[in-house]
Design a protein around this motif. Structure first.
Motif, PDB file in Angstrom:
ATOM      1  N   PHE A 138      39.072  35.999  36.816  1.00 36.93           N
ATOM      2  CA  PHE A 138      37.936  35.107  37.030  1.00 36.93           C
ATOM      3  C   PHE A 138      37.691  34.201  35.829  1.00 36.93           C
ATOM      4  CE2 PHE A 138      36.039  38.723  39.759  1.00 36.93           C
ATOM      5  CZ  PHE A 138      36.783  38.321  40.854  1.00 36.93           C
ATOM      6  N   ASP A 139      38.179  34.580  34.646  1.00 35.92           N
ATOM      7  CA  ASP A 139      37.966  33.781  33.443  1.00 35.92           C
ATOM      8  C   ASP A 139      38.963  32.634  33.347  1.00 35.92           C
ATOM      9  OD1 ASP A 139      35.953  35.542  32.745  1.00 35.92           O
ATOM     10  OD2 ASP A 139      37.244  36.726  31.440  1.00 35.92           O
ATOM     11  N   LEU A 140      40.214  32.959  33.550  1.00 36.09           N
ATOM     12  CA  LEU A 140      41.273  31.956  33.412  1.00 36.09           C
ATOM     13  C   LEU A 140      42.521  32.474  34.092  1.00 36.09           C
ATOM     14  CD1 LEU A 140      42.523  29.379  31.982  1.00 36.09           C
ATOM     15  CD2 LEU A 140      43.162  30.939  30.142  1.00 36.09           C
ATOM     16  N   HIS A 141      43.097  31.661  34.942  1.00 42.22           N
ATOM     17  CA  HIS A 141      44.426  31.959  35.458  1.00 42.22           C
ATOM     18  C   HIS A 141      45.107  30.656  35.851  1.00 42.22           C
ATOM     19  CE1 HIS A 141      42.261  32.067  39.386  1.00 42.22           C
ATOM     20  NE2 HIS A 141      43.413  31.619  39.876  1.00 42.22           N
ATOM     21  N   ILE A 142      46.423  30.716  35.899  1.00 42.78           N
ATOM     22  CA  ILE A 142      47.231  29.568  36.280  1.00 42.78           C
ATOM     23  C   ILE A 142      47.840  29.905  37.632  1.00 42.78           C
ATOM     24  CG2 ILE A 142      49.212  28.132  35.677  1.00 42.78           C
ATOM     25  CD1 ILE A 142      48.749  29.120  32.713  1.00 42.78           C
ATOM     26  N   ALA A 143      47.517  29.130  38.660  1.00 40.77           N
ATOM     27  CA  ALA A 143      48.025  29.386  40.002  1.00 40.77           C
ATOM     28  C   ALA A 143      49.099  28.360  40.346  1.00 40.77           C
ATOM     29  CB  ALA A 143      46.889  29.331  41.020  1.00 40.77           C
ATOM     30  N   LEU A 144      50.248  28.852  40.770  1.00 37.08           N
ATOM     31  CA  LEU A 144      51.391  28.009  41.113  1.00 37.08           C
ATOM     32  C   LEU A 144      51.783  28.274  42.557  1.00 37.08           C
ATOM     33  CD1 LEU A 144      53.424  28.773  37.869  1.00 37.08           C
ATOM     34  CD2 LEU A 144      51.951  26.800  38.298  1.00 37.08           C
ATOM     35  N   GLU A 145      52.016  27.218  43.320  1.00 36.89           N
ATOM     36  CA  GLU A 145      52.339  27.367  44.740  1.00 36.89           C
ATOM     37  C   GLU A 145      53.831  27.589  44.948  1.00 36.89           C
ATOM     38  OE1 GLU A 145      51.955  25.029  49.002  1.00 36.89           O
ATOM     39  OE2 GLU A 145      50.856  24.258  47.277  1.00 36.89           O
ATOM     40  N   ASN A 203      51.584  35.819  26.631  1.00 34.25           N
ATOM     41  CA  ASN A 203      50.405  35.432  25.861  1.00 34.25           C
ATOM     42  C   ASN A 203      49.123  36.054  26.399  1.00 34.25           C
ATOM     43  OD1 ASN A 203      51.979  33.419  24.274  1.00 34.25           O
ATOM     44  ND2 ASN A 203      52.242  32.585  26.323  1.00 34.25           N
ATOM     45  N   GLY A 204      49.222  36.771  27.516  1.00 30.72           N
ATOM     46  CA  GLY A 204      48.060  37.400  28.130  1.00 30.72           C
ATOM     47  C   GLY A 204      47.447  36.601  29.267  1.00 30.72           C
ATOM     48  N   TYR A 205      47.992  35.408  29.551  1.00 31.87           N
ATOM     49  CA  TYR A 205      47.456  34.595  30.635  1.00 31.87           C
ATOM     50  C   TYR A 205      47.860  35.189  31.976  1.00 31.87           C
ATOM     51  CZ  TYR A 205      47.002  31.145  26.890  1.00 31.87           C
ATOM     52  OH  TYR A 205      46.690  30.515  25.720  1.00 31.87           O
ATOM     53  N   VAL A 206      46.944  35.141  32.940  1.00 35.38           N
ATOM     54  CA  VAL A 206      47.237  35.587  34.293  1.00 35.38           C
ATOM     55  C   VAL A 206      47.921  34.440  35.028  1.00 35.38           C
ATOM     56  CG1 VAL A 206      46.256  36.345  36.498  1.00 35.38           C
ATOM     57  CG2 VAL A 206      45.303  37.199  34.334  1.00 35.38           C
ATOM     58  N   ILE A 207      49.088  34.733  35.594  1.00 36.85           N
ATOM     59  CA  ILE A 207      49.839  33.761  36.383  1.00 36.85           C
ATOM     60  C   ILE A 207      49.796  34.217  37.832  1.00 36.85           C
ATOM     61  CG2 ILE A 207      52.075  32.630  36.730  1.00 36.85           C
ATOM     62  CD1 ILE A 207      50.656  32.091  33.980  1.00 36.85           C
ATOM     63  N   GLU A 208      49.264  33.356  38.687  1.00 38.05           N
ATOM     64  CA  GLU A 208      49.184  33.640  40.114  1.00 38.05           C
ATOM     65  C   GLU A 208      50.232  32.808  40.831  1.00 38.05           C
ATOM     66  OE1 GLU A 208      46.059  33.013  43.854  1.00 38.05           O
ATOM     67  OE2 GLU A 208      45.416  32.522  41.822  1.00 38.05           O
ATOM     68  N   LEU A 209      51.022  33.461  41.669  1.00 40.37           N
ATOM     69  CA  LEU A 209      51.883  32.732  42.590  1.00 40.37           C
ATOM     70  C   LEU A 209      51.215  32.832  43.949  1.00 40.37           C
ATOM     71  CD1 LEU A 209      55.480  33.850  41.536  1.00 40.37           C
ATOM     72  CD2 LEU A 209      54.127  31.899  40.733  1.00 40.37           C
ATOM     73  N   THR A 210      51.114  31.696  44.631  1.00 41.67           N
ATOM     74  CA  THR A 210      50.372  31.656  45.882  1.00 41.67           C
ATOM     75  C   THR A 210      51.180  30.925  46.944  1.00 41.67           C
ATOM     76  OG1 THR A 210      48.254  31.031  46.849  1.00 41.67           O
ATOM     77  CG2 THR A 210      49.121  29.556  45.201  1.00 41.67           C
ATOM     78  N   ALA A 211      51.108  31.442  48.164  1.00 42.11           N
ATOM     79  CA  ALA A 211      51.801  30.823  49.295  1.00 42.11           C
ATOM     80  C   ALA A 211      50.790  30.571  50.406  1.00 42.11           C
ATOM     81  CB  ALA A 211      52.919  31.726  49.789  1.00 42.11           C
ATOM     82  N   LYS A 212      50.833  29.380  50.971  1.00 43.10           N
ATOM     83  CA  LYS A 212      49.925  29.028  52.060  1.00 43.10           C
ATOM     84  C   LYS A 212      50.272  29.819  53.319  1.00 43.10           C
ATOM     85  CE  LYS A 212      48.939  24.308  50.623  1.00 43.10           C
ATOM     86  NZ  LYS A 212      49.170  22.886  50.895  1.00 43.10           N
TER      87      LYS A 212
END
Length: 162
Positions: free
Chosen positions: A79-86, A124-133
């Motif tokens: 909820f603080d920070l994440h990078i979402a990639l499709e 680096n501790g960043y949350v990486i989200e992979l997302t598919a429609k």
């Protein structure tokens, strides 16, 4: 002025090579550009490496390794920070299995109604989200925008400070 699109988002990194291994070797985003910065525009001497990883739409995820600049790296809450990639749905499932096989922290698959998501942590501790429609659950842009505006109005009404 008309915004044409995202060129890049930039984040700090602990180690450029460890970051490269995650983004290029694991996620498959090619290292497309690097820039060594030895002096700021104000004349301050520095030692920074700025790296860019290209996505299919021509935008970049970028990182700064700045060993002479203090920075508090911490594990981010989604909820603080994440990078979402499709990605495509097949790729989502393949990356889920790949992460598990490599022993990485791999969370999901989360059903967010119009998308399914999985989550990793980069070095680096960043949350990486992979997302598919989920096409059959994804409304057209006008409908989605109208629903978003209504949800925001309802939220504001429910959380209004009197």
């Amino acid at each position: 002025m008309m915004i044409k699109g995202l060129h890049h988002n930039a984040y700090r990194c602990r180690n450029s090579e460890e970051t490269r291994k995650f983004y290029e070797d694991f996620l498959g985003l090619p290292l497309a550009h690097a820039l060594s910065i030895n002096e700021t525009k104000t004349g301050r001497k520095t030692e920074v490496l700025h790296t860019f990883y290209e996505m299919n739409d021509g935008s970049f995820l970028a990182f700064f390794e700045a060993p002479d600049r203090e920075f508090e790296f911490k594990d981010q809450h989604d909820f603080d920070l994440h990078i979402a990639l499709e990605v495509e749905m097949d790729d989502l499932h393949a990356m889920f299995e790949k992460g598990k096989k490599l022993g990485m922290e791999t969370r999901g698959i989360s059903d967010h109604h119009t998308i399914h998501s999985i989550y990793f942590r980069d070095p680096n501790g960043y949350v990486i989200e992979l997302t598919a429609k989920v096409p059959e659950k994804t409304p057209d842009q006008a409908t989605a925008a109208a629903e978003a505006h209504k949800m925001l109005r309802d939220w504001n009404d429910a959380h209004a400070v009197s």
